[in-house]
Design an enzyme around this catalytic site. Structure first.
Site, PDB file in Angstrom:
ATOM      1  N   ASP A  13       0.801  -1.219   0.000  1.00  0.00           N
ATOM      2  CA  ASP A  13       0.000   0.000   0.000  1.00  0.00           C
ATOM      3  C   ASP A  13       0.838   1.274   0.000  1.00  0.00           C
ATOM      4  O   ASP A  13       0.444   2.300   0.570  1.00  0.00           O
ATOM      5  CB  ASP A  13      -0.971   0.016   1.195  1.00  0.00           C
ATOM      6  CG  ASP A  13      -1.884  -1.199   1.201  1.00  0.00           C
ATOM      7  OD1 ASP A  13      -2.225  -1.671   0.107  1.00  0.00           O
ATOM      8  OD2 ASP A  13      -2.245  -1.667   2.301  1.00  0.00           O
ATOM      9  N   LYS A  16       1.824   2.004  -5.167  1.00  0.00           N
ATOM     10  CA  LYS A  16       2.369   1.407  -6.400  1.00  0.00           C
ATOM     11  C   LYS A  16       1.440   1.645  -7.586  1.00  0.00           C
ATOM     12  O   LYS A  16       1.885   1.860  -8.707  1.00  0.00           O
ATOM     13  CB  LYS A  16       2.582  -0.113  -6.202  1.00  0.00           C
ATOM     14  CG  LYS A  16       3.570  -0.437  -5.079  1.00  0.00           C
ATOM     15  CD  LYS A  16       3.671  -1.932  -4.845  1.00  0.00           C
ATOM     16  CE  LYS A  16       2.422  -2.554  -4.253  1.00  0.00           C
ATOM     17  NZ  LYS A  16       2.088  -2.109  -2.893  1.00  0.00           N
ATOM     18  N   GLY A  40      -4.587  -4.310  -3.755  1.00  0.00           N
ATOM     19  CA  GLY A  40      -5.552  -3.278  -4.105  1.00  0.00           C
ATOM     20  C   GLY A  40      -4.748  -2.058  -4.511  1.00  0.00           C
ATOM     21  O   GLY A  40      -4.115  -1.421  -3.659  1.00  0.00           O
ATOM     22  N   HIS A  41      -4.688  -1.777  -5.809  1.00  0.00           N
ATOM     23  CA  HIS A  41      -3.875  -0.668  -6.309  1.00  0.00           C
ATOM     24  C   HIS A  41      -4.795   0.455  -6.779  1.00  0.00           C
ATOM     25  O   HIS A  41      -5.586   0.276  -7.695  1.00  0.00           O
ATOM     26  CB  HIS A  41      -2.976  -1.156  -7.459  1.00  0.00           C
ATOM     27  CG  HIS A  41      -1.941  -2.150  -7.009  1.00  0.00           C
ATOM     28  ND1 HIS A  41      -0.987  -2.676  -7.838  1.00  0.00           N
ATOM     29  CD2 HIS A  41      -1.709  -2.702  -5.784  1.00  0.00           C
ATOM     30  CE1 HIS A  41      -0.215  -3.507  -7.145  1.00  0.00           C
ATOM     31  NE2 HIS A  41      -0.639  -3.547  -5.903  1.00  0.00           N
ATOM     32  N   GLN A 225       1.958  -6.100  -3.156  1.00  0.00           N
ATOM     33  CA  GLN A 225       2.438  -6.193  -1.769  1.00  0.00           C
ATOM     34  C   GLN A 225       3.750  -5.412  -1.595  1.00  0.00           C
ATOM     35  O   GLN A 225       3.910  -4.397  -2.255  1.00  0.00           O
ATOM     36  CB  GLN A 225       2.594  -7.663  -1.340  1.00  0.00           C
ATOM     37  CG  GLN A 225       1.268  -8.392  -1.159  1.00  0.00           C
ATOM     38  CD  GLN A 225       0.686  -8.932  -2.430  1.00  0.00           C
ATOM     39  OE1 GLN A 225       1.353  -9.620  -3.190  1.00  0.00           O
ATOM     40  NE2 GLN A 225      -0.573  -8.638  -2.694  1.00  0.00           N
TER      41      GLN A 225
HETATM   42  P1  GDP Z   1      -0.763   0.295  -3.539  1.00  0.00           P
HETATM   43  O1  GDP Z   1      -1.374  -0.971  -3.067  1.00  0.00           O
HETATM   44  O2  GDP Z   1       0.708   0.349  -3.279  1.00  0.00           O
HETATM   45  O3  GDP Z   1      -1.086   0.622  -4.967  1.00  0.00           O
HETATM   46  O4  GDP Z   1      -1.409   1.460  -2.650  1.00  0.00           O
HETATM   47  P2  GDP Z   1      -2.963   1.614  -2.265  1.00  0.00           P
HETATM   48  O5  GDP Z   1      -3.711   2.064  -3.458  1.00  0.00           O
HETATM   49  O6  GDP Z   1      -3.448   0.403  -1.569  1.00  0.00           O
HETATM   50  O7  GDP Z   1      -2.880   2.723  -1.155  1.00  0.00           O
HETATM   51  C1  GDP Z   1      -2.379   3.995  -1.433  1.00  0.00           C
HETATM   52  C2  GDP Z   1      -3.466   5.030  -1.092  1.00  0.00           C
HETATM   53  O8  GDP Z   1      -2.903   6.313  -1.013  1.00  0.00           O
HETATM   54  C3  GDP Z   1      -4.547   5.115  -2.146  1.00  0.00           C
HETATM   55  O9  GDP Z   1      -5.738   5.480  -1.537  1.00  0.00           O
HETATM   56  C4  GDP Z   1      -4.034   6.222  -3.052  1.00  0.00           C
HETATM   57  O10 GDP Z   1      -5.081   6.878  -3.763  1.00  0.00           O
HETATM   58  C5  GDP Z   1      -3.427   7.151  -2.036  1.00  0.00           C
HETATM   59  N1  GDP Z   1      -2.278   7.928  -2.497  1.00  0.00           N
HETATM   60  C6  GDP Z   1      -1.302   7.570  -3.367  1.00  0.00           C
HETATM   61  N2  GDP Z   1      -0.362   8.530  -3.417  1.00  0.00           N
HETATM   62  C7  GDP Z   1      -0.738   9.504  -2.577  1.00  0.00           C
HETATM   63  C8  GDP Z   1      -0.162  10.744  -2.156  1.00  0.00           C
HETATM   64  O11 GDP Z   1       0.917  11.143  -2.567  1.00  0.00           O
HETATM   65  N3  GDP Z   1      -0.858  11.475  -1.226  1.00  0.00           N
HETATM   66  C9  GDP Z   1      -2.047  11.060  -0.719  1.00  0.00           C
HETATM   67  N4  GDP Z   1      -2.642  11.835   0.175  1.00  0.00           N
HETATM   68  N5  GDP Z   1      -2.622   9.898  -1.092  1.00  0.00           N
HETATM   69  C10 GDP Z   1      -1.970   9.133  -1.983  1.00  0.00           C
HETATM   70  P1  IMO Z   2      -0.934  -4.211  -2.203  1.00  0.00           P
HETATM   71  O1  IMO Z   2      -0.469  -4.774  -3.513  1.00  0.00           O
HETATM   72  C1  IMO Z   2      -1.012  -4.577   2.116  1.00  0.00           C
HETATM   73  C2  IMO Z   2      -1.113  -8.640   3.766  1.00  0.00           C
HETATM   74  C3  IMO Z   2      -2.358  -9.090   4.508  1.00  0.00           C
HETATM   75  C4  IMO Z   2      -1.730 -10.032   5.517  1.00  0.00           C
HETATM   76  C5  IMO Z   2      -0.626 -10.699   4.710  1.00  0.00           C
HETATM   77  C6  IMO Z   2      -0.995 -12.047   4.121  1.00  0.00           C
HETATM   78  O2  IMO Z   2      -2.226  -3.479  -2.298  1.00  0.00           O
HETATM   79  O3  IMO Z   2       0.149  -3.424  -1.559  1.00  0.00           O
HETATM   80  P2  IMO Z   2      -2.551 -12.763   2.100  1.00  0.00           P
HETATM   81  O4  IMO Z   2      -4.000 -12.532   1.845  1.00  0.00           O
HETATM   82  O5  IMO Z   2      -1.651 -12.216   1.067  1.00  0.00           O
HETATM   83  O6  IMO Z   2      -2.244 -14.195   2.410  1.00  0.00           O
HETATM   84  O7  IMO Z   2      -2.238 -11.954   3.474  1.00  0.00           O
HETATM   85  O8  IMO Z   2      -0.302  -9.801   3.666  1.00  0.00           O
HETATM   86  N1  IMO Z   2      -1.344  -8.131   2.399  1.00  0.00           N
HETATM   87  C7  IMO Z   2      -1.266  -6.842   2.045  1.00  0.00           C
HETATM   88  N2  IMO Z   2      -1.066  -5.739   2.799  1.00  0.00           N
HETATM   89  N3  IMO Z   2      -1.120  -4.469   0.798  1.00  0.00           N
HETATM   90  C8  IMO Z   2      -1.288  -5.557   0.023  1.00  0.00           C
HETATM   91  O9  IMO Z   2      -1.260  -5.512  -1.330  1.00  0.00           O
HETATM   92  C9  IMO Z   2      -1.414  -6.817   0.651  1.00  0.00           C
HETATM   93  N4  IMO Z   2      -1.618  -8.081   0.212  1.00  0.00           N
HETATM   94  C10 IMO Z   2      -1.556  -8.871   1.281  1.00  0.00           C
HETATM   95  O10 IMO Z   2      -3.000  -8.003   5.121  1.00  0.00           O
HETATM   96  O11 IMO Z   2      -1.116  -9.300   6.545  1.00  0.00           O
HETATM   97 MG    MG Z   3      -2.917  -1.621  -1.834  1.00  0.00          MG
END
Ligand code: GDP
Ligand code: IMO
Ligand code: MG
Length: 425
Positions: A13, A16, A40-41, A225
């Site tokens: 998270d 990416k 979840g991207h 991840q």
């Molecule tokens: P990922 O799994 O690495 O793609 O990241 P996620 O999408 O799960 O979580 C990142 C969260 O931060 C999402 O809600 C994005 O919309 C938000 N986000 C990404 N970059 C920024 C930033 O520079 N500032 C803020 N405030 N939010 C951001």
């Molecule tokens: P993105 O790509 C954050 C965590 C779960 C748990 C552990 C194992 O959005 O960054 P799993 O279901 O993979 O067997 O769970 O890994 N986890 C993540 N945490 N971002 C993710 O993906 C994750 N995918 C799995 O919360 O701790």
């Molecule tokens: Mg994510």
């Protein structure tokens, strides 16, 4: 030839999705190489927010081929839902390709995941309960069902019979879970999925990838991840069941390591973790709650509140070394805009000594205490800044410190979720 890998440097998270979308416009191909719909991207385009779980975050550019590689595990129902959502919002998804060697998540994988978590015999991992671990177990145990098997009804039927005999026994007799499906019901359901995804499936996705490299195309490998969730290099057993690290991209997409040009570490300006397991710089309550609120730190897949903490330089150094980072993309700098003071963990105290090498054995990690260096906050809005020069001086100092700890240069700074909120350094 430009092959770049995007990798999460913390516990996932990091942003990416946003960085992949940003770089994808200049690419010919974007490939997801591991994980499944545990990911979840998020990509924010104007007023629309897309949460991608399986489809590469380059999908919004119709001329960029988006490949779900052999290393990914696919829940076809989730994939079809995702395609449908994108289509309904005006993105035709004609540029998607799916590897026939990717493994398929079946109902019993999800049930085994839930049952294991419930039983909690060795501490709850806090998985996403999407069946990821059990699906990879079958892959490595050589009894998995691949996308190619979905396209072959006879193979699908016999593999289902073989697997369901074992899983049905486990679920019923060991976990005491009653299931409503049988071979025929899964067979019929999954044949329907096979029919619906068939047009996206390619026999040799790794050849597609290697051919593109040979033709000097630009490729972006999108990790899911993060490094600390890597099954080999993270906080085992509180990890996922794949290799998010940069070297995992070679295996999960099918190209040799010597073609890689850039390895971009996505780094959140603080740290979050969702699920169980060690998190040395976690802040419980107080500023931790504020970071969650300001950063909107709730899981993009499960909606769970993310645990929040200070930037961890020991984790950063570990990620830089394991991945061979050549560049950093710092995200969510804006979330720190209101803080008076910011702590940075520069070392751990372990048995009376300061260490900077991350202990991946959680018994040693449990004995570590973070050592912090305090930095002044900048207390200015950064969300509209477009040029590095216009960032507050104190924010620049903070960024310098992150780069120093990572021993890598910063190439991107994200100051908001929207596409345009980015500073190129
Ligand atoms: P990922 O799994 O690495 O793609 O990241 P996620 O999408 O799960 O979580 C990142 C969260 O931060 C999402 O809600 C994005 O919309 C938000 N986000 C990404 N970059 C920024 C930033 O520079 N500032 C803020 N405030 N939010 C951001
Ligand atoms: P993105 O790509 C954050 C965590 C779960 C748990 C552990 C194992 O959005 O960054 P799993 O279901 O993979 O067997 O769970 O890994 N986890 C993540 N945490 N971002 C993710 O993906 C994750 N995918 C799995 O919360 O701790
Ligand atoms: Mg994510």
């Amino acid at each position: 030839m430009t092959v770049s890998i995007i990798v999460g440097t913390q516990w996932g998270d990091e942003g990416k999705g946003k960085i992949t979308d940003l770089l994808a416009r200049d690419m010919d191909m974007v490939v997801r190489y591991q994980g499944g719909n545990n990911a979840g991207h998020t990509v924010v385009i104007g007023n629309e927010t897309f949460k991608l779980h399986l489809i590469p975050s380059g999908i919004f550019f119709a001329n960029v081929l988006c490949v779900i590689g052999n290393g990914v595990v696919i829940d076809p129902a989730v994939l079809l839902q995702e395609i449908e959502t994108l289509r309904s919002k005006g993105h035709p998804v004609n540029n998607l390709r799916i590897s026939s060697q990717a493994h398929v998540i079946l109902p019993y994988h999800k049930d085994l995941d839930k049952a294991q978590e419930k039983k909690k015999e060795a501490g709850r991992i806090g998985t996403t309960c999407r069946g990821i671990g059990p699906c990879y177990v079958d892959k490595y145990n050589r009894r998995g069902i691949r996308i190619a098997d979905l396209m072959d009804p006879d193979a699908l039927k016999s593999k289902l019979e073989w697997n369901l005999e074992e899983k049905g026994f486990l679920l019923d007799k060991y976990y005491g879970m009653k299931v409503s499906y049988n071979v025929d019901s899964i067979f019929n359901e999954y044949l329907g999925y096979a029919h619906a995804i068939k047009k996206y499936v390619v026999d040799e996705s790794s050849s597609l990838v290697r051919d593109a490299i040979k033709k000097n195309k630009k490729l972006l490998l999108e990790g899911a991840q993060g490094t600390m969730l890597d099954v080999d290099h993270g906080t085992y057993p509180y990890v996922t069941s794949s290799n998010p690290v940069s070297s995992g991209a070679c295996v999960g997409a099918g190209f040799p390591p010597n073609v890689v040009n850039e390895i971009i570490g996505v780094v959140k300006a603080y740290v979050t973790r969702v699920g169980g397991g060690p998190f040395p710089t976690e802040i419980e309550g107080g500023i931790g709650d504020k970071l969650r609120e300001w950063g909107g730190e709730y899981g993009a897949t499960t909606g769970r509140p993310r645990r929040c903490g200070w930037f961890d330089g020991v984790v950063m150094k570990h990620a830089a070394k394991v991945n061979g980072l050549t560049q950093l993309a710092i995200t969510k700098l804006d979330v720190l805009d209101n803080l008076d003071k910011i702590e940075i963990c520069t070392a751990y105290e372990y048995e009376g000594k300061q260490i900077t090498d991350f202990p991946t054995d959680i018994r040693r990690l449990a004995k570590c205490k973070p050592v912090y260096e305090e930095m002044p906050g900048w207390k200015e809005d950064t969300t509209k800044v477009k040029d590095y020069q216009h960032l507050p001086e104190k924010a620049k100092k903070y960024l310098d410190k992150l780069a120093e700890l990572a021993e890598a240069r910063i190439s991107l700074i994200s100051v908001g979720a929207e596409r345009g909120q980015i500073i190129r350094v």
